[in-house]
Design a protein around this motif. Sequence first.
Motif, PDB file in Angstrom:
ATOM      1  N   ALA A  35       0.871  -1.168   0.000  1.00 51.50           N
ATOM      2  CA  ALA A  35       0.000   0.000   0.000  1.00 51.50           C
ATOM      3  C   ALA A  35       0.912   1.223   0.000  1.00 51.50           C
ATOM      4  CB  ALA A  35      -0.900   0.007   1.237  1.00 51.50           C
ATOM      5  N   ALA A  36       0.490   2.291  -0.661  1.00 49.95           N
ATOM      6  CA  ALA A  36       1.346   3.472  -0.757  1.00 49.95           C
ATOM      7  C   ALA A  36       0.513   4.745  -0.708  1.00 49.95           C
ATOM      8  CB  ALA A  36       2.157   3.441  -2.055  1.00 49.95           C
ATOM      9  N   GLY A  37       1.121   5.796  -0.212  1.00 53.84           N
ATOM     10  CA  GLY A  37       0.510   7.115  -0.199  1.00 53.84           C
ATOM     11  C   GLY A  37       1.566   8.165  -0.462  1.00 53.84           C
ATOM     12  N   GLU A  38       1.193   9.234  -1.142  1.00 52.33           N
ATOM     13  CA  GLU A  38       2.124  10.315  -1.474  1.00 52.33           C
ATOM     14  C   GLU A  38       1.434  11.654  -1.286  1.00 52.33           C
ATOM     15  OE1 GLU A  38       4.622   8.476  -5.147  1.00 52.33           O
ATOM     16  OE2 GLU A  38       2.555   9.054  -5.557  1.00 52.33           O
ATOM     17  N   ILE A  39       2.225  12.671  -1.047  1.00 50.61           N
ATOM     18  CA  ILE A  39       1.723  14.045  -0.983  1.00 50.61           C
ATOM     19  C   ILE A  39       2.825  14.955  -1.512  1.00 50.61           C
ATOM     20  CG2 ILE A  39       2.461  14.470   1.394  1.00 50.61           C
ATOM     21  CD1 ILE A  39      -0.293  15.999   1.670  1.00 50.61           C
ATOM     22  N   GLY A  40       2.433  16.059  -2.109  1.00 51.16           N
ATOM     23  CA  GLY A  40       3.433  16.978  -2.635  1.00 51.16           C
ATOM     24  C   GLY A  40       2.809  18.071  -3.479  1.00 51.16           C
ATOM     25  N   LEU A  41       3.613  18.650  -4.334  1.00 55.96           N
ATOM     26  CA  LEU A  41       3.185  19.765  -5.174  1.00 55.96           C
ATOM     27  C   LEU A  41       2.804  19.283  -6.570  1.00 55.96           C
ATOM     28  CD1 LEU A  41       5.925  22.375  -4.242  1.00 55.96           C
ATOM     29  CD2 LEU A  41       3.599  22.192  -3.347  1.00 55.96           C
ATOM     30  N   THR A  42       1.698  19.805  -7.082  1.00 54.03           N
ATOM     31  CA  THR A  42       1.279  19.570  -8.458  1.00 54.03           C
ATOM     32  C   THR A  42       1.298  20.911  -9.181  1.00 54.03           C
ATOM     33  OG1 THR A  42      -0.220  17.817  -7.766  1.00 54.03           O
ATOM     34  CG2 THR A  42      -0.535  18.696  -9.968  1.00 54.03           C
ATOM     35  N   GLY A  66      -1.162  18.199  -3.858  1.00 55.39           N
ATOM     36  CA  GLY A  66      -1.873  17.033  -4.341  1.00 55.39           C
ATOM     37  C   GLY A  66      -1.454  15.784  -3.584  1.00 55.39           C
ATOM     38  N   ALA A  67      -2.123  14.666  -3.875  1.00 62.64           N
ATOM     39  CA  ALA A  67      -1.833  13.417  -3.177  1.00 62.64           C
ATOM     40  C   ALA A  67      -2.277  12.224  -4.010  1.00 62.64           C
ATOM     41  CB  ALA A  67      -2.548  13.393  -1.834  1.00 62.64           C
ATOM     42  N   TRP A  74      -5.718   9.503  -7.686  1.00 63.59           N
ATOM     43  CA  TRP A  74      -4.898  10.713  -7.775  1.00 63.59           C
ATOM     44  C   TRP A  74      -5.763  11.941  -7.579  1.00 63.59           C
ATOM     45  CZ3 TRP A  74      -3.616  13.576 -12.752  1.00 63.59           C
ATOM     46  CH2 TRP A  74      -2.684  14.587 -12.517  1.00 63.59           C
ATOM     47  N   LEU A  75      -5.364  12.785  -6.640  1.00 67.26           N
ATOM     48  CA  LEU A  75      -6.015  14.070  -6.392  1.00 67.26           C
ATOM     49  C   LEU A  75      -4.990  15.155  -6.695  1.00 67.26           C
ATOM     50  CD1 LEU A  75      -7.579  13.070  -2.976  1.00 67.26           C
ATOM     51  CD2 LEU A  75      -8.771  13.232  -5.152  1.00 67.26           C
ATOM     52  N   PRO A  76      -5.031  15.758  -7.888  1.00 63.44           N
ATOM     53  CA  PRO A  76      -4.029  16.762  -8.246  1.00 63.44           C
ATOM     54  C   PRO A  76      -4.059  17.984  -7.328  1.00 63.44           C
ATOM     55  CG  PRO A  76      -5.417  16.230 -10.152  1.00 63.44           C
ATOM     56  CD  PRO A  76      -5.958  15.501  -8.977  1.00 63.44           C
ATOM     57  N   SER A  77      -5.234  18.282  -6.749  1.00 59.03           N
ATOM     58  CA  SER A  77      -5.371  19.410  -5.828  1.00 59.03           C
ATOM     59  C   SER A  77      -6.272  18.997  -4.670  1.00 59.03           C
ATOM     60  CB  SER A  77      -5.975  20.619  -6.550  1.00 59.03           C
ATOM     61  OG  SER A  77      -6.293  21.633  -5.628  1.00 59.03           O
TER      62      SER A  77
END
Length: 108
Positions: free
Chosen positions: A41-48, A65-66, A84-87
Motif C-alpha cells: 500500500a502506498a501514499g504520497e503528498i506533494g506539489l502539483t 496534491g496526493a 490521484w487528487l491533483p489538488s
Amino acid sequence: FSAHARPGDVPWRDLGVEVSTSYIPFYAGAKYRIGASGLFAAGEIGLTIARASFGGESDSETKIGATVGAGYQTGKINGRLSLWLPSLEDAGDGQGLMASVGFDFLSL
C-alpha cells in the motif's frame, strides 16, 4: 516500510481544440509492504504544477496534491494503481486513476 520520491508529467491534449494542459507532480511518500507476497500500500503528498495553454495564452498554478493506492513489487520493478487528487483544495473538481510502473534505482 519505505520512503520514496518521484517527479512526473501527465500531459492532456483535447483533440480538435487548441487547448493543452499538463500536470507535473513532485511527490514524496511512503510504501508499506503487506507480508512477503510483494503486495504493498502506498501514499504520497506533494506539489502539483498545473499548466494550461489556449491559443497564444498560457497560465500555471501550484497546488498540494496526493495519491493513495496499492501495487505489487517483484525485485526492483513495481506496478501501482492509485487514486490521484491533483489538488486537495479542489478535490471535488477533479480526480483520476493513475497506473504507474517504477524501478528502484537506489535502496538505503
